[in-house]
Enzyme design. Structure first.
Site, PDB file in Angstrom:
ATOM      1  N   ARG A  36       9.270 -29.263  28.295  1.00 39.74           N
ATOM      2  CA  ARG A  36      10.273 -30.052  27.561  1.00 39.74           C
ATOM      3  C   ARG A  36      11.432 -30.452  28.473  1.00 39.74           C
ATOM      4  O   ARG A  36      12.020 -31.520  28.296  1.00 39.74           O
ATOM      5  CB  ARG A  36      10.766 -29.280  26.348  1.00 39.74           C
ATOM      6  CG  ARG A  36       9.682 -29.196  25.297  1.00 39.74           C
ATOM      7  CD  ARG A  36      10.239 -28.832  23.964  1.00 39.74           C
ATOM      8  NE  ARG A  36       9.252 -29.144  22.956  1.00 39.74           N
ATOM      9  CZ  ARG A  36       9.140 -28.510  21.796  1.00 39.74           C
ATOM     10  NH1 ARG A  36       9.972 -27.542  21.497  1.00 39.74           N
ATOM     11  NH2 ARG A  36       8.230 -28.858  20.927  1.00 39.74           N
ATOM     12  N   LYS A 201      -4.247 -27.605   7.326  1.00 41.45           N
ATOM     13  CA  LYS A 201      -3.781 -27.858   5.957  1.00 41.45           C
ATOM     14  C   LYS A 201      -3.826 -29.328   5.571  1.00 41.45           C
ATOM     15  O   LYS A 201      -3.225 -30.174   6.219  1.00 41.45           O
ATOM     16  CB  LYS A 201      -2.350 -27.345   5.806  1.00 41.45           C
ATOM     17  CG  LYS A 201      -2.300 -25.835   5.658  1.00 41.45           C
ATOM     18  CD  LYS A 201      -0.885 -25.322   5.641  1.00 41.45           C
ATOM     19  CE  LYS A 201      -0.218 -25.551   4.294  1.00 41.45           C
ATOM     20  NZ  LYS A 201       1.193 -25.123   4.335  1.00 41.45           N
ATOM     21  N   GLY A 356       2.224 -30.909  18.733  1.00 35.05           N
ATOM     22  CA  GLY A 356       1.867 -29.609  18.168  1.00 35.05           C
ATOM     23  C   GLY A 356       0.504 -29.149  18.620  1.00 35.05           C
ATOM     24  O   GLY A 356       0.170 -29.197  19.797  1.00 35.05           O
ATOM     25  N   GLY A 379       6.296 -32.024  14.265  1.00 33.18           N
ATOM     26  CA  GLY A 379       6.779 -32.524  12.964  1.00 33.18           C
ATOM     27  C   GLY A 379       7.238 -33.967  13.050  1.00 33.18           C
ATOM     28  O   GLY A 379       6.923 -34.793  12.185  1.00 33.18           O
TER      29      GLY A 379
HETATM   30  P1  AMP Z   1      -2.602 -27.946  12.055  1.00 33.05           P
HETATM   31  O1  AMP Z   1      -1.379 -27.227  12.561  1.00 33.05           O
HETATM   32  O2  AMP Z   1      -2.585 -28.210  10.595  1.00 33.05           O
HETATM   33  O3  AMP Z   1      -2.947 -29.160  12.911  1.00 33.05           O
HETATM   34  O4  AMP Z   1      -3.788 -26.905  12.229  1.00 33.05           O
HETATM   35  C1  AMP Z   1      -4.272 -26.462  13.456  1.00 33.05           C
HETATM   36  C2  AMP Z   1      -5.045 -25.194  13.237  1.00 33.05           C
HETATM   37  O5  AMP Z   1      -6.104 -25.439  12.347  1.00 33.05           O
HETATM   38  C3  AMP Z   1      -5.681 -24.673  14.508  1.00 33.05           C
HETATM   39  O6  AMP Z   1      -5.053 -23.482  14.873  1.00 33.05           O
HETATM   40  C4  AMP Z   1      -7.139 -24.446  14.122  1.00 33.05           C
HETATM   41  O7  AMP Z   1      -7.645 -23.212  14.554  1.00 33.05           O
HETATM   42  C5  AMP Z   1      -7.114 -24.502  12.608  1.00 33.05           C
HETATM   43  N1  AMP Z   1      -8.391 -24.942  12.041  1.00 33.05           N
HETATM   44  C6  AMP Z   1      -9.088 -26.041  12.346  1.00 33.05           C
HETATM   45  N2  AMP Z   1     -10.247 -26.097  11.663  1.00 33.05           N
HETATM   46  C7  AMP Z   1     -10.290 -24.983  10.887  1.00 33.05           C
HETATM   47  C8  AMP Z   1     -11.247 -24.463   9.962  1.00 33.05           C
HETATM   48  N3  AMP Z   1     -12.377 -25.126   9.688  1.00 33.05           N
HETATM   49  N4  AMP Z   1     -10.947 -23.315   9.333  1.00 33.05           N
HETATM   50  C9  AMP Z   1      -9.794 -22.655   9.597  1.00 33.05           C
HETATM   51  N5  AMP Z   1      -8.860 -23.091  10.479  1.00 33.05           N
HETATM   52  C10 AMP Z   1      -9.110 -24.234  11.111  1.00 33.05           C
END
Ligand code: AMP
Length: 399
Positions: A36, A201, A356, A379
C-alpha cells in the site's frame, strides 16, 4: 466523470495535503507487506520532485479514537517510506495541533511529513467539520490517493476537502487509475462484456449483480454464492453453503436475467468433499450435489465452459474466487479462470480484478501481472461495481 490529478497542479512551493492508504498489515510493530505504501509512491514522488511540501495523512487499523495507541501508530510507515524515497520523512506525532502546525511551518520545498493515525481522534470517523478545518488549514492543495477508503465519509476523505473550498482538490494517480477502470471503462464497455463473480457470500455481491445485469453480456457465477443460485433453480446443493434468506433474491435475478440480453451462467459440475477441510479428497459431481457432500470448487466442465466464454470477451470484471482457492485441492477452478482472463487480456481484452480476496487469489496464483488492472480496494472496488457514487471523489475538481 474524469477528475483532475496531482499532475495538473503546479505544486512548487505549495503545501499539499495528501490522504493516502497506509493501512498496512503489521506484526509486532513491523510491516509485513508494504504494497500500500508502494502504491502511493508515484503520487508522492510527483509532489516532492517538483518542490511541493507534502503532508501525508492515513489511518491504520481500528483504534478506539481516544488518543494514541502504540499498536496503531504510523511511525513504522514513516520509517519505511523514508527508506523507499531515500529522504527523511518528518513525523510530528499528532494529526492536528501545535506540534503539527510547527512541523508544517518548518517545511522546505520537497520535504515530506506523515501525520499520526487520523483515527486516533473520534472526529475522523464522525466526519467532524471543526476537526477537519484544523487539518484543512495546513495546506494549499488537497489530494486524495486513498482508494481503499474512498467509500467512507471520514473527515480526512470528505470534510477536509470540503473545508478547502477555494483551493484545488485533485486525485492521486492510484485513485485516478481505479476510477478509470472501475467506473469509466464500464460506462461503455467493449463487448462482449463478461462479469465473473464468486466468493463466499451472495449477499455481499447482490447489489453489484443488480447493477451489472443490464450492462453485461455474461455473468458467470462460481464460489459458494453459486449454490444459493442453484437452490433458487431447484437444483440439489447437498451440504454446500447456501444463504437461505437470499434464495428469493437469487430467483429474482435469474428471472430478470432470463428476460434481458445478459446470460447468467451457473456451474454444471462441482468439486465436492465430505467435510470443509484442507486435505479432504475432492470428487467431481455433475448436476445435483447429493446430501452429505459440499461443493468447494467449480468442476472441470464448468471450468472449460467459463474459460471459453471469457476467451471470447473483450471486457472482463472478476470479483470473487471460484472455490476455496487457498486449498490446493479446491484451487483448480480459480486457477483456470485466472488463466483464461490472463489469456483474453493478451488477446486485447480489458480485465479488471476486484480487490480483497480476488486480488490475493490473482497474486497467489501468479496472474496479477497479466491483468489490465488489479484494484487495491476491497470494499471500495465492490461499491464502485455497484455503481455507487463516492462523495470523496465527487467533490474533487473535474478535469
Ligand atoms: P469473498 O470475500 O466473498 O470474495 O469470499 C472469498 C472466500 O470465499 C475465500 O476465502 C474462499 O475460500 C471462499 N469460498 C469460495 N468458494 C467457496 C465454497 N464453495 N465454499 C466455501 N467457501 C468458499
Amino acid at each position: 466523470m474524469a477528475k483532475k490529478t496531482i499532475a495538473d497542479i503546479n505544486v512548487t512551493g505549495k503545501r499539499v495535503f495528501m490522504r493516502v492508504d497506509f493501512n498496512v498489515p503489521m506484526e509486532d510493530g513491523k510491516i509485513t507487506d508494504d504494497r500500500r505504501i508502494q502504491a502511493a509512491l508515484e503520487s508522492i514522488r510527483s509532489v516532492i520532485s517538483r518542490g511541493g511540501r507534502l503532508i501525508l495523512a492515513s489511518h491504520l487499523g481500528r483504534p478506539e479514537g481516544t488518543g494514541y495507541e502504540a499498536e496503531f501508530t504510523l511511525k513504522p510507515c514513516a520509517d519505511r517510506l523514508s527508506q523507499l524515497i531515500g529522504k527523511p520523512v518528518g513525523f510530528p506525532g499528532d494529526t492536528v495541533g501545535d506540534k503539527v502546525n510547527a512541523a508544517v511551518a518548518a517545511m522546505k520545498d520537497g520535504d515530506v511529513i506523515l501525520l499520526e493515525n487520523v483515527r486516533f481522534y473520534k472526529a475522523e470517523k464522525k466526519g467532524d467539520a471543526g476537526h477537519a478545518a484544523k487539518m484543512a488549514q495546513l495546506a494549499d492543495v488537497y489530494c486524495n490517493d486513498a482508494f481503499g477508503t474512498c467509500h467512507r465519509p471520514d473527515a480526512s476523505m470528505v470534510a477536509v476537502p470540503r473545508a478547502m473550498a477555494n483551493k484545488p482538490k485533485v486525485c492521486g494517480f492510484l485513485v485516478e487509475r481505479e476510477i478509470r477502470y472501475l467506473s469509466e471503462a464500464l460506462e461503455a464497455p467493449a463487448r462482449p462484456f463478461a462479469v465473473v463473480l464468486g466468493g463466499a457470500k451472495v449477499s455481499d455481491k447482490l447489489p453489484a449483480i443488480a447493477h451489472l445485469l443490464p450492462k453485461a453480456d455474461h455473468i458467470l457465477i462460481g464460489g459458494a454464492m453459486a449454490y444459493t443460485f442453484l437452490k433458487a433453480r431447484g437444483i440439489g446443493t447437498g451440504n454446500s453453503r447456501v444463504e437461505a434468506d437470499r434464495v428469493e433474491d437469487a430467483r429474482r435475478i435469474l428471472e430478470q436475467g432470463g428476460r434481458g440480453s445478459c446470460r447468467i451462467h451457473l456451474p454444471s459440475d462441482h468439486l465436492v468433499a465430505r467435510e470443509f477441510s484442507e486435505h479432504a479428497p475432492a470428487q467431481t459431481v455433475k448436476g445435483e450435489i447429493p446430501e452429505g457432500l459440499m461443493g468447494l470448487d467449480i468442476g472441470p466442465a464448468t471450468r472449460e465452459s467459463f474459460a471459453q466464454t471469457l476467451l471470447g470477451a473483450r471486457t472482463i470484471v472478476w470479483n470473487g474466487p471460484m472455490g476455496v482457492f487457498e486449498w490446493t485441492n479446491f484451487a483448480p477452478g480459480t486457477k483456470r479462470i485466472g488463466e483464461a482472463i490472463a489469456e483474453a487480456t493478451t488477446r486485447g481484452a480489458i480485465s479488471i480484478v476486484g480487490g480483497g480476496d480476488t486480488a490475493a487469489a490473482a497474486e497467489q496464483l501468479g496472474f496479477a501481472p497479466a491483468m489490465s488492472h488489479v484494484s487495491t480496494g476491497g470494499g471500495a472496488s465492490l461499491e464502485m461495481l455497484e455503481g455507487k457514487a463516492f462523495e470523496s471523489v465527487e467533490l474533487l475538481d473535474s478535469a
